[in-house]
Design a protein around this motif. Structure first.
Motif, PDB file in Angstrom:
ATOM      1  N   THR A   1      36.443  18.661  36.547  1.00  0.00           N
ATOM      2  CA  THR A   1      35.730  19.213  35.394  1.00  0.00           C
ATOM      3  C   THR A   1      36.690  19.210  34.209  1.00  0.00           C
ATOM      4  N   VAL A   2      36.289  18.574  33.118  1.00  0.00           N
ATOM      5  CA  VAL A   2      37.110  18.546  31.907  1.00  0.00           C
ATOM      6  C   VAL A   2      36.683  19.700  31.013  1.00  0.00           C
ATOM      7  N   ALA A   3      37.639  20.560  30.673  1.00  0.00           N
ATOM      8  CA  ALA A   3      37.350  21.764  29.884  1.00  0.00           C
ATOM      9  C   ALA A   3      38.131  21.713  28.569  1.00  0.00           C
ATOM     10  N   PRO A   4      37.544  21.146  27.501  1.00  0.00           N
ATOM     11  CA  PRO A   4      38.228  21.128  26.207  1.00  0.00           C
ATOM     12  C   PRO A   4      38.176  22.490  25.538  1.00  0.00           C
ATOM     13  N   ILE A   5      39.332  23.056  25.237  1.00  0.00           N
ATOM     14  CA  ILE A   5      39.348  24.382  24.609  1.00  0.00           C
ATOM     15  C   ILE A   5      39.852  24.334  23.165  1.00  0.00           C
ATOM     16  N   TYR A   6      40.337  23.174  22.724  1.00  0.00           N
ATOM     17  CA  TYR A   6      40.713  23.036  21.318  1.00  0.00           C
ATOM     18  C   TYR A   6      40.446  21.611  20.862  1.00  0.00           C
ATOM     19  N   LYS A   7      40.434  21.427  19.574  1.00  0.00           N
ATOM     20  CA  LYS A   7      40.229  20.098  18.992  1.00  0.00           C
ATOM     21  C   LYS A   7      41.327  19.819  17.980  1.00  0.00           C
ATOM     22  N   ARG A   8      41.579  18.548  17.780  1.00  0.00           N
ATOM     23  CA  ARG A   8      42.532  18.109  16.763  1.00  0.00           C
ATOM     24  C   ARG A   8      41.779  17.788  15.481  1.00  0.00           C
ATOM     25  N   ILE A   9      42.269  18.308  14.380  1.00  0.00           N
ATOM     26  CA  ILE A   9      41.654  18.044  13.078  1.00  0.00           C
ATOM     27  C   ILE A   9      42.614  17.152  12.292  1.00  0.00           C
ATOM     28  N   PRO A  10      42.261  15.873  12.110  1.00  0.00           N
ATOM     29  CA  PRO A  10      43.188  14.948  11.437  1.00  0.00           C
ATOM     30  C   PRO A  10      43.485  15.372   9.999  1.00  0.00           C
ATOM     31  N   LEU A  11      44.735  15.153   9.602  1.00  0.00           N
ATOM     32  CA  LEU A  11      45.146  15.437   8.233  1.00  0.00           C
ATOM     33  C   LEU A  11      44.985  14.195   7.359  1.00  0.00           C
ATOM     34  N   LYS A  12      44.912  14.417   6.075  1.00  0.00           N
ATOM     35  CA  LYS A  12      44.927  13.343   5.086  1.00  0.00           C
ATOM     36  C   LYS A  12      46.178  13.501   4.233  1.00  0.00           C
ATOM     37  N   VAL A  13      46.835  12.393   3.939  1.00  0.00           N
ATOM     38  CA  VAL A  13      48.037  12.488   3.111  1.00  0.00           C
ATOM     39  C   VAL A  13      47.648  12.921   1.708  1.00  0.00           C
ATOM     40  N   SER A  14      48.499  13.719   1.102  1.00  0.00           N
ATOM     41  CA  SER A  14      48.259  14.181  -0.266  1.00  0.00           C
ATOM     42  C   SER A  14      48.618  13.071  -1.250  1.00  0.00           C
ATOM     43  N   ASP A  15      48.232  13.267  -2.490  1.00  0.00           N
ATOM     44  CA  ASP A  15      48.574  12.284  -3.519  1.00  0.00           C
ATOM     45  C   ASP A  15      50.086  12.135  -3.649  1.00  0.00           C
ATOM     46  N   ASP A  16      50.815  13.254  -3.562  1.00  0.00           N
ATOM     47  CA  ASP A  16      52.273  13.183  -3.641  1.00  0.00           C
ATOM     48  C   ASP A  16      52.850  12.391  -2.472  1.00  0.00           C
ATOM     49  N   GLN A  17      52.287  12.595  -1.289  1.00  0.00           N
ATOM     50  CA  GLN A  17      52.793  11.892  -0.113  1.00  0.00           C
ATOM     51  C   GLN A  17      52.473  10.404  -0.164  1.00  0.00           C
ATOM     52  N   LYS A  18      51.369  10.034  -0.803  1.00  0.00           N
ATOM     53  CA  LYS A  18      50.989   8.628  -0.892  1.00  0.00           C
ATOM     54  C   LYS A  18      51.983   7.819  -1.718  1.00  0.00           C
ATOM     55  N   ARG A  19      52.743   8.489  -2.563  1.00  0.00           N
ATOM     56  CA  ARG A  19      53.616   7.771  -3.502  1.00  0.00           C
ATOM     57  C   ARG A  19      54.693   6.953  -2.804  1.00  0.00           C
ATOM     58  N   TRP A  20      55.147   7.413  -1.602  1.00  0.00           N
ATOM     59  CA  TRP A  20      56.217   6.668  -0.949  1.00  0.00           C
ATOM     60  C   TRP A  20      55.687   5.625   0.034  1.00  0.00           C
ATOM     61  N   ILE A  21      54.364   5.567   0.248  1.00  0.00           N
ATOM     62  CA  ILE A  21      53.800   4.568   1.154  1.00  0.00           C
ATOM     63  C   ILE A  21      53.953   3.181   0.555  1.00  0.00           C
ATOM     64  N   GLY A  22      54.584   2.301   1.280  1.00  0.00           N
ATOM     65  CA  GLY A  22      54.768   0.925   0.840  1.00  0.00           C
ATOM     66  C   GLY A  22      55.927   0.700  -0.104  1.00  0.00           C
ATOM     67  N   ARG A  23      56.662   1.754  -0.425  1.00  0.00           N
ATOM     68  CA  ARG A  23      57.767   1.630  -1.381  1.00  0.00           C
ATOM     69  C   ARG A  23      59.107   1.742  -0.673  1.00  0.00           C
ATOM     70  N   GLY A  24      60.016   0.877  -1.024  1.00  0.00           N
ATOM     71  CA  GLY A  24      61.351   0.922  -0.450  1.00  0.00           C
ATOM     72  C   GLY A  24      61.312   0.648   1.043  1.00  0.00           C
ATOM     73  N   GLU A  25      62.352   1.088   1.724  1.00  0.00           N
ATOM     74  CA  GLU A  25      62.401   0.911   3.168  1.00  0.00           C
ATOM     75  C   GLU A  25      61.403   1.834   3.853  1.00  0.00           C
ATOM     76  N   ALA A  26      60.843   1.351   4.934  1.00  0.00           N
ATOM     77  CA  ALA A  26      59.937   2.189   5.723  1.00  0.00           C
ATOM     78  C   ALA A  26      60.719   3.368   6.304  1.00  0.00           C
ATOM     79  N   PRO A  27      60.040   4.473   6.586  1.00  0.00           N
ATOM     80  CA  PRO A  27      60.734   5.691   7.015  1.00  0.00           C
ATOM     81  C   PRO A  27      61.213   5.629   8.458  1.00  0.00           C
ATOM     82  N   VAL A  28      61.979   6.638   8.814  1.00  0.00           N
ATOM     83  CA  VAL A  28      62.271   6.946  10.205  1.00  0.00           C
ATOM     84  C   VAL A  28      61.213   7.954  10.639  1.00  0.00           C
TER      85      VAL A  28
END
Length: 275
Positions: free
Chosen positions: A155-182
């Motif tokens: 019996t599978v008993a889910p007691i919590y769910k994951r709510i995906p986050l969205k990157v903020s506008d500030d966080q989007k600024r480094w996407i694709g710029r410079g070296e990729a992160p660690v």
């Protein structure tokens, strides 16, 4: 120095972030999702209670699961039998429910434990007559399918769910710029959510990131998704923040303490034999 993206959720991720922020300003905490009660919460509580009364083995899949269990059941009788997918979950369970005595789990680091090893141990010791697997809204399908293939009712008993986050506008600024992160991440769900936020236009850039993760299954999925630089690290090791900083600075591999180990698969008063 490259940006460090810390994607470990929960208290452990926040502790790691605090440690890194004391050493660098180049780290971002973005755990990919938050948690809330499952829509099937009330039905799952009923299934857990009824399963426990029938003598079913309750399998908990993560420390987050333990945390939600503690909110639901402040106390549980000593007769309840538990299994956990790894040592960190078992430690969280014993801390949350000191009265729990029968806990079955594969000892060792995150590199050595998980669904596969728990299933092997259950095969070795005798499969339970019934299982209630307590989890979030997704995950651990291997264990569910493997047990059902052996005719164990699950019996599978889910007691919590994951709510995906969205990157903020500030966080989007480094996407694709410079070296990729660690990147430090601890689940396959986090990979999917990260890729969705970066988008197709940033996919090649993201795949060049250096990624640390905690389990071979996650590593395999990352490689399948095209990530080129993926290392495994034990989830509860000392020196993790320094390892991330070293990678961000471009320094060579740094050995971490708490090397993987394997011990007896028993804790508490569990006795060998068929459940």
């Amino acid at each position: 120095m490259r940006t460090i993206l810390n994607m470990k959720p929960g208290p452990g991720g926040r502790r790691l972030q605090k440690e890194m922020e004391a050493k660098t300003s180049g780290s971002v905490y973005w755990p990919a999702f938050t948690f809330d009660r499952s829509e099937d919460y009330e039905e799952s509580v009923k299934e857990i209670l009824e399963g426990a009364e029938r003598g079913a083995l309750l399998i908990l899949v993560s420390p987050t699961t333990v945390s939600f269990m503690k909110d639901i059941f402040p106390q549980l009788p000593e007769s309840v039998r538990f299994a956990c997918v790894g040592e960190p979950t078992a430690k969280a369970l014993t801390a949350a429910f000191p009265a729990a005595r029968k806990i079955f789990f594969p000892h060792g680091s995150s590199l050595e434990s998980g669904s596969e090893l728990l299933f092997e141990l259950l095969l070795e010791e005798g499969l339970p007559s019934e299982v209630v697997l307590i989890r979030g809204d997704t995950g651990r399908q291997f264990l569910i399918d493997a047990l059902r293939d052996k005719d164990v009712p699950v019996t599978v008993a889910p007691i919590y769910k994951r709510i995906p986050l969205k990157v903020s506008d500030d966080q989007k600024r480094w996407i694709g710029r410079g070296e990729a992160p660690v990147i430090y991440l601890t689940s396959t769900d986090a990979i999917r959510i990260l890729e969705e936020n970066v988008g197709d236009e940033g996919r090649e850039w993201l795949q060049s990131a250096s990624v640390l993760t905690i389990h071979p299954r996650i590593q395999e999925h990352l490689i399948e998704e095209g990530f080129k630089n993926v290392e495994l690290v034990e989830s509860h090791c000392s020196g993790l923040a320094d390892k991330l900083l070293s990678l961000a600075a471009g320094r060579t591999h740094q050995k971490l303490s708490n090397e993987p180990r394997y011990r007896s698969p028993f804790i508490g008063d569990l006795t060998r034999g068929t459940f």
